[in-house]
Design a protein around this motif. Sequence first.
Motif, PDB file in Angstrom:
ATOM      1  N   ASP A  68       0.671  -1.246  -0.132  1.00 49.06           N
ATOM      2  CA  ASP A  68      -0.076   0.052  -0.038  1.00 49.06           C
ATOM      3  C   ASP A  68       1.126   1.086   0.060  1.00 49.06           C
ATOM      4  N   VAL A  69       0.225   2.234  -0.309  1.00 41.18           N
ATOM      5  CA  VAL A  69       1.104   3.568  -0.684  1.00 41.18           C
ATOM      6  C   VAL A  69       0.330   4.643   0.058  1.00 41.18           C
ATOM      7  N   LEU A  70       1.123   5.437   0.939  1.00 38.31           N
ATOM      8  CA  LEU A  70       0.572   6.848   1.274  1.00 38.31           C
ATOM      9  C   LEU A  70       1.232   8.020   0.683  1.00 38.31           C
ATOM     10  N   VAL A  71       0.561   8.831   0.443  1.00 38.42           N
ATOM     11  CA  VAL A  71       1.052  10.143  -0.477  1.00 38.42           C
ATOM     12  C   VAL A  71       0.669  11.374   0.408  1.00 38.42           C
ATOM     13  N   ASP A  72       1.591  12.175   0.811  1.00 40.42           N
ATOM     14  CA  ASP A  72       1.722  13.401   1.495  1.00 40.42           C
ATOM     15  C   ASP A  72       0.538  14.380   0.599  1.00 40.42           C
ATOM     16  N   GLY A  73      -0.462  14.719   1.519  1.00 47.48           N
ATOM     17  CA  GLY A  73      -1.300  15.523   0.870  1.00 47.48           C
ATOM     18  C   GLY A  73      -2.553  15.008   0.300  1.00 47.48           C
ATOM     19  N   ARG A  74      -2.480  13.637   0.050  1.00 45.57           N
ATOM     20  CA  ARG A  74      -3.558  12.813  -0.504  1.00 45.57           C
ATOM     21  C   ARG A  74      -4.071  11.898   0.622  1.00 45.57           C
ATOM     22  N   HIS A  75      -3.208  11.306   1.237  1.00 40.13           N
ATOM     23  CA  HIS A  75      -3.732  10.219   2.124  1.00 40.13           C
ATOM     24  C   HIS A  75      -3.370  10.727   3.786  1.00 40.13           C
ATOM     25  N   PHE A  76      -2.430  11.683   3.690  1.00 40.91           N
ATOM     26  CA  PHE A  76      -2.042  12.205   5.049  1.00 40.91           C
ATOM     27  C   PHE A  76      -1.739  13.677   4.767  1.00 40.91           C
ATOM     28  N   ARG A  77      -1.675  14.536   5.793  1.00 39.42           N
ATOM     29  CA  ARG A  77      -1.377  15.940   6.087  1.00 39.42           C
ATOM     30  C   ARG A  77      -0.475  15.982   7.276  1.00 39.42           C
ATOM     31  N   ARG A  78       0.926  16.624   7.072  1.00 41.49           N
ATOM     32  CA  ARG A  78       1.465  16.723   8.127  1.00 41.49           C
ATOM     33  C   ARG A  78       1.355  17.792   9.363  1.00 41.49           C
ATOM     34  N   ASP A  79       0.196  18.586   9.020  1.00 42.45           N
ATOM     35  CA  ASP A  79      -0.257  19.441   9.617  1.00 42.45           C
ATOM     36  C   ASP A  79      -1.373  18.984  10.663  1.00 42.45           C
ATOM     37  N   TRP A  80      -1.803  17.958  10.264  1.00 38.90           N
ATOM     38  CA  TRP A  80      -2.697  17.045  11.017  1.00 38.90           C
ATOM     39  C   TRP A  80      -2.266  15.890  11.866  1.00 38.90           C
ATOM     40  N   SER A  81      -1.232  15.276  11.236  1.00 36.92           N
ATOM     41  CA  SER A  81      -0.639  14.149  11.887  1.00 36.92           C
ATOM     42  C   SER A  81       0.581  13.995  12.138  1.00 36.92           C
ATOM     43  N   SER A 101      14.500   7.154  -1.597  1.00 39.73           N
ATOM     44  CA  SER A 101      14.903   7.961  -2.512  1.00 39.73           C
ATOM     45  C   SER A 101      14.454   9.223  -2.432  1.00 39.73           C
ATOM     46  N   ALA A 102      15.161  10.207  -2.966  1.00 40.41           N
ATOM     47  CA  ALA A 102      14.656  11.623  -3.113  1.00 40.41           C
ATOM     48  C   ALA A 102      13.659  11.847  -4.051  1.00 40.41           C
ATOM     49  N   SER A 103      12.625  12.619  -3.495  1.00 41.95           N
ATOM     50  CA  SER A 103      11.365  12.940  -4.212  1.00 41.95           C
ATOM     51  C   SER A 103      10.951  14.172  -3.637  1.00 41.95           C
ATOM     52  N   PRO A 104      10.134  14.843  -4.807  1.00 43.67           N
ATOM     53  CA  PRO A 104       9.574  16.234  -4.417  1.00 43.67           C
ATOM     54  C   PRO A 104       8.287  15.763  -3.559  1.00 43.67           C
ATOM     55  N   THR A 105       7.934  14.728  -3.580  1.00 43.44           N
ATOM     56  CA  THR A 105       6.779  14.435  -2.904  1.00 43.44           C
ATOM     57  C   THR A 105       6.779  13.128  -1.885  1.00 43.44           C
ATOM     58  N   LEU A 106       6.494  13.686  -0.721  1.00 41.10           N
ATOM     59  CA  LEU A 106       6.718  12.592   0.318  1.00 41.10           C
ATOM     60  C   LEU A 106       5.890  11.401   0.374  1.00 41.10           C
ATOM     61  N   THR A 107       6.558  10.098   0.268  1.00 41.58           N
ATOM     62  CA  THR A 107       5.432   8.894  -0.177  1.00 41.58           C
ATOM     63  C   THR A 107       5.958   7.845   0.946  1.00 41.58           C
ATOM     64  N   VAL A 108       5.417   7.028   1.409  1.00 38.69           N
ATOM     65  CA  VAL A 108       5.641   5.928   2.057  1.00 38.69           C
ATOM     66  C   VAL A 108       4.832   4.618   1.566  1.00 38.69           C
ATOM     67  N   ALA A 109       5.501   3.780   0.985  1.00 39.40           N
ATOM     68  CA  ALA A 109       5.167   2.510   0.549  1.00 39.40           C
ATOM     69  C   ALA A 109       5.538   1.286   1.620  1.00 39.40           C
ATOM     70  N   VAL A 110       4.454   0.443   1.693  1.00 35.91           N
ATOM     71  CA  VAL A 110       4.616  -0.487   2.697  1.00 35.91           C
ATOM     72  C   VAL A 110       4.047  -1.914   1.923  1.00 35.91           C
ATOM     73  N   THR A 111       5.144  -2.824   2.429  1.00 30.72           N
ATOM     74  CA  THR A 111       4.553  -4.267   1.848  1.00 30.72           C
ATOM     75  C   THR A 111       4.598  -5.004   3.376  1.00 30.72           C
TER      76      THR A 111
END
Length: 329
Positions: free
Chosen positions: A65-78, A144-154
């Motif tokens: 599953d993948v969580l993308v900053d701004g779509r699945h979570f917000r750092r000002d909320w969590s 990896s470096a990326s402009p969008t913070l993304t967390v992918a978990v298996t």
Amino acid sequence: MSEHGGAGQHGRNARGGVGVSGIGEFGLIGKITARLSYGPTTLLGPGDDAAVVAAPDGRVAASTDVLVDGRHFRRDWSSARDVGHRAAAANLADIAAMGATPTALLVALCMPADLDTGWAEELADGLSAEAATVGASVVGGDMSASPTLTVAVTALGDLAGRPPVLRSGARPGDVLALAGRTGYAAAGLTVLTRGFRTPRLLVEAYRRPEVPYRAGPQAAELGATSMIDVSDGLLADLGHVSAASGVAIDVRREGFEVPRQMADAAQALGVDPYTWILAGGDDHALAATFPPAAVLPPGWRPIGLVTDGAGVTVDGGAYDGPTGWDHFR
């Protein structure tokens, strides 16, 4: 812009903390792995090209599953730790929904170069803590470096000699039952979206779901005919069971209790609480069908029936509200 890709002088970020670029990939890996602990199924943890995880059953249940900053979570909320708990829970629940016991997590983290290293470390703490609740471990991953913070978990899991519980096994006459809760996280998200931080019960449910992990293997042992993790909304996810099994499913509102905090929030925000309960995601309850003569174990409660036909109804009729989350809508 500095040579560190925007991380600022000497790798510091805009908040004055140390950005990821300031210590580099291997420095961050070292910080994170030093915080991890390992369960009995982890035979070899991070440090080599691959981890080694015990698979006593000879089969491995796997989900990602993948969580993308701004779509699945917000750092000002969590907090970062909250995001770690959520990311782990989303995958561990899928393993439980197959009737398996989670054993390990692999995590890929894509992040801006100026992300504070403390955030990444706290994320790891949340991932590890959630995994530990079921005896699982974070055993490796990538970054990896990326402009969008993304967390992918298996996630990986052990079936303990049992057949997996599929979405396709429901039969007419089966009882539909639920372990866990629905609507709490969706209500919390609505509260946060409207600019509030209370009721705390709902907001915390959005930040860190309470998943009935052990109910999955328990249901498998008791002969559940189908099962699914409720991640995108109860009606939407039951739609997958209905289609895979070739049956109709009727959900009864009387099977749900609306807690006082949810009722109060719904009244204040002008929302029907059953919209949250029937269509809200992210609580990761488990929905399963059982033969009619089955005695439901503690923690499971009946919420409907399986019948001949197709589709999902509510109280015997078509439901005209939203049914759940679609990632591309």
